[in-house]
Design an enzyme around this catalytic site. Structure first.
Site, PDB file in Angstrom:
ATOM      1  N   THR A  14       0.823  -1.207   0.000  1.00 56.22           N
ATOM      2  CA  THR A  14       0.000   0.000   0.000  1.00 56.22           C
ATOM      3  C   THR A  14       0.861   1.264   0.000  1.00 56.22           C
ATOM      4  OG1 THR A  14      -1.735  -1.166   1.212  1.00 56.22           O
ATOM      5  CG2 THR A  14      -1.820   1.237   1.234  1.00 56.22           C
ATOM      6  N   VAL A  15       1.885   1.295   0.858  1.00 60.17           N
ATOM      7  CA  VAL A  15       2.742   2.481   0.964  1.00 60.17           C
ATOM      8  C   VAL A  15       3.625   2.617  -0.257  1.00 60.17           C
ATOM      9  CG1 VAL A  15       4.535   3.625   2.313  1.00 60.17           C
ATOM     10  CG2 VAL A  15       2.697   2.380   3.479  1.00 60.17           C
ATOM     11  N   LYS A 107       9.598   0.426  11.777  1.00 63.76           N
ATOM     12  CA  LYS A 107       9.876   0.638  13.197  1.00 63.76           C
ATOM     13  C   LYS A 107      10.433  -0.613  13.872  1.00 63.76           C
ATOM     14  CE  LYS A 107       5.259  -0.560  13.150  1.00 63.76           C
ATOM     15  NZ  LYS A 107       4.319  -0.357  12.022  1.00 63.76           N
ATOM     16  N   VAL A 134       7.348   6.221  12.720  1.00 63.28           N
ATOM     17  CA  VAL A 134       6.615   6.564  13.945  1.00 63.28           C
ATOM     18  C   VAL A 134       5.520   7.569  13.619  1.00 63.28           C
ATOM     19  CG1 VAL A 134       6.777   7.514  16.270  1.00 63.28           C
ATOM     20  CG2 VAL A 134       8.678   6.183  15.348  1.00 63.28           C
ATOM     21  N   LYS A 207       7.615   1.970  18.520  1.00 61.36           N
ATOM     22  CA  LYS A 207       7.654   3.394  18.194  1.00 61.36           C
ATOM     23  C   LYS A 207       8.158   4.211  19.376  1.00 61.36           C
ATOM     24  CE  LYS A 207       3.806   2.776  14.976  1.00 61.36           C
ATOM     25  NZ  LYS A 207       2.356   2.938  14.762  1.00 61.36           N
TER      26      LYS A 207
END
Length: 440
Positions: A14-15, A107, A134, A207
């Site tokens: 997706t990213v 992360k 984060v 995070k």
């Protein structure tokens, strides 16, 4: 205009797909803004045949991430695969050892290997940027690493997991159980099929460990975090909190204390009129308290393709704008060798108010007995009440709600053990910390 910045992208989920789309759609604008074009030279992903809705026809495809990082003609390696181990770890390490800049949203990788990778980056003159790791689109890494230079940070805390915040918000607003809200979060794609990493607090802990290192100049200590998830939060807790003027949020909190650095992730009651209490749904919020700036609260989308891709793009743009030979900002704000050893504070010495929910058998003297155990442990009670929304059968267990003034964690736990030994308790007690944020 300078030569183009050449990048390679590992991971086209997706990213990754969102990043490719933004880079292609806004190519000219980014070239003007950054002073040079940003060109995608190479990509890799698990499934080459999958349609991702972007044009990859003129981009070189590598069979795996390590090959891309080791061999591609690139200036920046973008790692969007996830996971603390391989292939992400080996690929990022290989890129840095070549002097190739790295941008990552991972992360888990940073929590496990961040200090080692930062050292390799410094040794080879490369940047390790990770704004997207984060709180998604919230620029908290840049704030701590660059914008707040010179400040002494006393506390960092916030809502850092959209899945948990969505579930707690839906429980409150719709009166649904934790289980029902989790199923809805999974249906909408806010929670994974196996949601344990989110709802048990591990994602927030990773995070938080990164923010702790940036805020206090210490080595990352992801394994030294007091951890509670939200699986034990009931609709009864949500209703009781509302009656008392609070909302329940899963917070990650890191603060400097006399005995060291305290890191904790747990459900927390925050006053309804505080700003952080109003952060609903999948939105994230991070607050920083420092001596010069005071209180800073940043709120925004903590996940999702566009929000995370925006943060990744910001890191790429910073590299594109940097001047050749310029001094790089260390990954954690100071050289890796200058990071202090992490000294864990004694969590049992934490001071603050507590919400305690007890289910007890209806016996004469129970109220007085509970109050007596609290007094024996020097716990001052703000209130003690029987909590019921409607008529309850006298034979049924009763719910008693206690709210304490500021006290020590150890005292609360000792009192609970004593109460358990009396024989009138039904089930496990619920203990939730109360925070009164400065921000808002």
């Amino acid at each position: 205009m300078s030569d183009a910045l050449k990048i390679g992208i590992a991971g086209l989920g997706t990213v990754g797909a969102s990043l490719v789309r933004i880079l292609q759609d806004r190519h000219e604008m980014l070239a003007t803004t950054c002073g040079r074009a940003i060109e995608i030279m190479a990509v890799t992903a698990r499934d080459r045949s999958r349609d991702r809705g972007v044009n990859l026809s003129n981009i070189k495809w590598f069979d795996n991430a390590v090959s891309l990082a080791s061999e591609a003609d690139i200036d920046v390696f973008i790692e969007l695969m996830g996971g603390a181990g391989d292939p992400a770890y080996s690929a990022v390490k290989a890129a840095l050892q070549r002097g190739i800049h790295v941008v990552t949203a991972n992360k888990a990788l940073l929590a496990a290997h961040g200090i080692e990778l930062a050292g390799i980056a410094e040794e080879h003159g490369a940047l390790l940027n990770y704004e997207a790791a984060v709180a998604g689109g919230i620029p908290v890494i840049k704030a701590l690493r660059e914008s707040m230079t010179g400040n002494t940070v006393s506390r960092v805390y916030g809502i850092m997991n959209g899945t948990c915040n969505y579930i707690l918000t839906k429980m409150e607003k719709e009166g649904l159980s934790f289980e029902d809200c989790l199923k809805e979060a999974q249906r909408l794609g806010y929670a994974e099929a196996d949601p344990a990493f989110d709802i048990e607090g591990n994602d927030t802990a990773h995070k938080l460990s990164i923010l702790t290192s940036l805020a206090f100049g210490t080595a990352i200590a992801a394994d030294d975090i007091y951890l509670e998830g939200i699986t034990n939060i009931s609709i009864e807790d949500i209703h009781a909190a509302a009656d008392l003027g609070y909302r329940i949020k899963l917070l990650g909190v890191a603060q400097r204390t006399e005995s060291g650095i305290e890191q904790r992730v747990h459900p927390t009651m925050v006053p309804y009129d505080s700003v952080i209490a109003q952060v609903d749904g999948v939105t994230n919020a991070v607050a920083i308290e420092s001596d010069i700036l005071g209180e800073l609260l940043m709120v925004g989308p903590g996940a999702g393709g566009n929000a995370t891709a925006s943060a990744v793009l910001g890191d790429i743009a910073d590299i594109a704008k940097s001047r050749p030979g310029a001094q790089h900002v260390p990954a954690f704000g100071r050289p890796a060798t200058a990071l202090l050893p992490y000294k864990r504070a004694r969590i049992q010495s934490h001071e603050g108010g507590y919400f305690i929910r007890l289910k007890v058998l209806d016996r004469t003297g129970v109220f007085a007995n509970i109050a007596g155990h609290m007094a024996e442990n020097d716990i001052s009670l703000e209130s003690i009440m029987q909590h019921s929304k409607h008529y309850v059968d006298p034979a049924e267990p009763k719910t008693i709600i206690l709210v304490t003034h500021a006290t020590h964690e150890a005292s609360v736990r000792k009192a609970i053990v004593a109460i358990k030994g009396e024989g009138y308790l039904v089930g496990e007690p619920q203990v939730i910390r109360i925070e009164r944020p400065k921000a808002g």
